[in-house]
Design a protein around this motif. Structure first.
Motif, PDB file in Angstrom:
ATOM      1  N   ALA A 143       0.839  -1.198   0.000  1.00  0.00           N
ATOM      2  CA  ALA A 143       0.000   0.000   0.000  1.00  0.00           C
ATOM      3  C   ALA A 143       0.877   1.252   0.000  1.00  0.00           C
ATOM      4  O   ALA A 143       1.918   1.301   0.667  1.00  0.00           O
ATOM      5  CB  ALA A 143      -0.907   0.008   1.217  1.00  0.00           C
ATOM      6  N   VAL A 144       0.453   2.248  -0.748  1.00  0.00           N
ATOM      7  CA  VAL A 144       1.178   3.518  -0.802  1.00  0.00           C
ATOM      8  C   VAL A 144       0.207   4.685  -0.702  1.00  0.00           C
ATOM      9  O   VAL A 144      -0.962   4.578  -1.073  1.00  0.00           O
ATOM     10  CB  VAL A 144       1.987   3.670  -2.118  1.00  0.00           C
ATOM     11  CG1 VAL A 144       3.121   2.663  -2.177  1.00  0.00           C
ATOM     12  CG2 VAL A 144       1.079   3.530  -3.321  1.00  0.00           C
ATOM     13  N   ARG A 145       0.701   5.768  -0.156  1.00  0.00           N
ATOM     14  CA  ARG A 145      -0.059   7.011  -0.146  1.00  0.00           C
ATOM     15  C   ARG A 145       0.621   7.943  -1.147  1.00  0.00           C
ATOM     16  O   ARG A 145       1.830   8.157  -1.084  1.00  0.00           O
ATOM     17  CB  ARG A 145      -0.089   7.654   1.232  1.00  0.00           C
ATOM     18  CG  ARG A 145      -0.826   9.005   1.230  1.00  0.00           C
ATOM     19  CD  ARG A 145      -0.886   9.657   2.598  1.00  0.00           C
ATOM     20  NE  ARG A 145      -1.786   8.912   3.478  1.00  0.00           N
ATOM     21  CZ  ARG A 145      -1.405   8.266   4.582  1.00  0.00           C
ATOM     22  NH1 ARG A 145      -0.114   8.272   4.917  1.00  0.00           N
ATOM     23  NH2 ARG A 145      -2.253   7.623   5.323  1.00  0.00           N
ATOM     24  N   ILE A 146      -0.135   8.490  -2.068  1.00  0.00           N
ATOM     25  CA  ILE A 146       0.423   9.316  -3.126  1.00  0.00           C
ATOM     26  C   ILE A 146      -0.083  10.752  -2.975  1.00  0.00           C
ATOM     27  O   ILE A 146      -1.286  11.008  -3.022  1.00  0.00           O
ATOM     28  CB  ILE A 146       0.024   8.791  -4.522  1.00  0.00           C
ATOM     29  CG1 ILE A 146       0.444   7.330  -4.663  1.00  0.00           C
ATOM     30  CG2 ILE A 146       0.637   9.644  -5.623  1.00  0.00           C
ATOM     31  CD1 ILE A 146      -0.125   6.652  -5.888  1.00  0.00           C
ATOM     32  N   ASN A 147       0.860  11.663  -2.787  1.00  0.00           N
ATOM     33  CA  ASN A 147       0.535  13.085  -2.759  1.00  0.00           C
ATOM     34  C   ASN A 147       0.863  13.648  -4.143  1.00  0.00           C
ATOM     35  O   ASN A 147       2.010  13.603  -4.592  1.00  0.00           O
ATOM     36  CB  ASN A 147       1.354  13.817  -1.703  1.00  0.00           C
ATOM     37  CG  ASN A 147       0.953  13.402  -0.286  1.00  0.00           C
ATOM     38  OD1 ASN A 147      -0.184  13.611   0.110  1.00  0.00           O
ATOM     39  ND2 ASN A 147       1.871  12.795   0.435  1.00  0.00           N
ATOM     40  N   SER A 148      -0.145  14.184  -4.810  1.00  0.00           N
ATOM     41  CA  SER A 148       0.045  14.703  -6.178  1.00  0.00           C
ATOM     42  C   SER A 148      -0.102  16.211  -6.187  1.00  0.00           C
ATOM     43  O   SER A 148      -1.020  16.764  -5.572  1.00  0.00           O
ATOM     44  CB  SER A 148      -0.987  14.092  -7.119  1.00  0.00           C
ATOM     45  OG  SER A 148      -0.884  12.680  -7.100  1.00  0.00           O
TER      46      SER A 148
END
Length: 248
Positions: A240-245
């Protein structure tokens, strides 16, 4: 007694007038050209230089015409060998031309500036080689901007490469155009193998490959977005990853 011989010199006068007018037009254009223009003989002697030389080099036209080995005395020491080779080629490469030669000169006032030179062979109306014409312009501001940009990019790269968080730049077509080493470690692949690939190929949703980049919402909204997704490691494992765009 006087013997008078008459000769029609109309054509000669016309030719002289045309030549004089041609020279006047040349002066009107060349003397007011912004770049430093020179005409050098086949033997390497300066035949003519326009007034722009003083604005760029701080040397007057008269000083240049008297300068032995012009323009070598004003070339910055570290660039002298390079410039000497270029000028030698200009004299020997009859019919040739060259553009975009960058080097430094030391002005009469001691300041060192960057210039760019181009040259081209000159022929008379009978095709006889008359030397070469050179054109030099001051590019100091451009070089300073390039150096500042290069330094900024080096600092940026050093910062990005030393962050232990994956950072990537994604274009509007979802291609990965830049990624740091941490991104490569995250997915278990060399960064070179990620560049040019679709970013969504590294993510899954419900066991199938994402159909769009997880940062798609940021592209649409024009503001920062945070999403969580399931990423795929090169060995097939999922995490699982958290992606800040951030839109750029």
């Amino acid at each position: 007694e006087v013997i008078a011989v008459y000769e029609d010199v109309t054509e000669r006068k016309r030719s002289e007038l045309a030549l004089r007018m041609s020279e006047q037009r040349f002066r009107a254009i060349a003397d007011y050209t912004y770049d430093w223009e020179s005409w050098v003989s086949p033997g390497g002697n300066l035949l003519w230089v326009n007034p722009a030389v003083e604005r760029i080099s701080d040397y007057s036209v008269a000083e240049c015409m008297k300068m032995a080995g012009f323009p070598m005395p004003m070339i910055y020491e570290q660039d002298s060998e390079k410039v000497a080779a270029v000028l030698r080629d200009a004299r020997e490469n009859v019919g040739g031309k060259c553009e975009g030669v960058e080097f430094r000169i030391r002005r009469k006032d001691g300041a060192i500036i960057w210039v760019e030179m181009s040259w081209q062979s000159i022929f008379d109306n009978k095709g006889v080689f008359q030397g070469y014409r050179s054109s030099i312009r001051d590019i100091t501001e451009r070089k300073l901007a390039e150096n500042a940009l290069r330094a900024s990019e080096e600092k940026y790269r050093a910062l990005v490469e030393n962050i232990d968080i994956g950072i990537a730049l994604i274009d509007a077509d979802h291609n990965i155009v830049m990624a740091n080493s941490a991104t490569g470690r995250l997915f278990g692949r060399p960064v070179s193998e990620l560049i040019g690939k679709k970013c969504y190929e590294r993510f899954e949703k419900g066991g199938t490959v994402h159909k769009y980049c997880p940062g798609e919402e940021a592209m649409r909204s024009g503001r920062r977005e945070t999403v969580e997704a399931e990423a795929v490691h090169e060995d097939g494992s999922r995490f699982a990853v958290r992606i800040n765009s951030f839109p750029v």
